[in-house]
Design an enzyme around this catalytic site. Sequence first.
Site, short mmCIF file in Angstrom:
data_model
loop_
_atom_site.label_atom_id
_atom_site.label_comp_id
_atom_site.label_asym_id
_atom_site.label_seq_id
_atom_site.Cartn_x
_atom_site.Cartn_y
_atom_site.Cartn_z
CB ALA A 1 42.02 36.24 53.44
CE LYS A 2 40.16 33.23 46.15
NZ LYS A 2 39.17 32.81 47.16
NE ARG A 3 42.74 39.99 54.05
CZ ARG A 3 41.59 40.63 54.09
NH1 ARG A 3 41.13 41.23 53.01
NH2 ARG A 3 40.88 40.68 55.21
#
Length: 274
Positions: free
Chosen positions: A94-96
């Site tokens: 997700a690379k949030r």
Amino acid sequence: MNFTDMLRAATARHGSLLCVGLDPEPARFPAGMQGDARKIYDFCAAVVDATADLVCAFKPQIAYFAAHGAEAQLERLMQHMRSNAPQVPVILDAKRGDIGATAEQYAKEAFERYGADAVTLSPFMGFDSIAPYLAYRGKGAFLLCRTSNPGGDDLQNQRLASVAGQPLLYEHLASLAQGPWNRNGQLGLVVGATYPQEIERVRSLAPTLPLLIPGVGAQGGDAAAAVRAGLRSDAPIIVNSSRTILYAGAGADFAGAARAQALRMRALLQAARR
């Protein structure tokens, strides 16, 4: 069982360092599915079933689902993996990266809505953007450190004049993740296969952290070099391959072609361990 224990067990059980990335592109689906976003679940589930005994992890990329309004299909896929491959950990890519209050919602999405075992995060906003994920004990969080894209140099390879020793940004992040940020032993790092020397450097700074290594295959990373640079007997590594496996075949037996490619990749990674 926590994420790291699941990962170690799957690695040993399947004799594998391979992670299959699930990045569904309907335009590349085989005949009968091609261009049909409603078939995302069917496509991904077939690949999962064909490769589950060959991998140490699966990594669905949330954007490839959300772009087609297929979040419900992702939920269904996560449930399928839990039922059909419960021994294989799932990393939600997700690379949030956001402030604490918003991060709490993203953490809830990853671990409660989707039931992921681990998630990828951008650490640019600092520790308080990561802490909400660590509140989920037993879950893993992989921080972007030295990424596989050429533009990573713009920031990650810059020196920090205000930090003792003037490390590069990615080096400083590796030290933080190995040290003060890793309060519950839940952190890992993302280091691209396209930079084996940097993998070796990250491993020296973070000797016990799991490393998630993307960039093999379509992105041109050397899988064997990545294994040699990052492997330690006491620290897991996960080598991800997505498109090379997903789209190995364009016919009715696309899942069989994916399995054959996964077998080849697993063997390559195993050979590099020796």
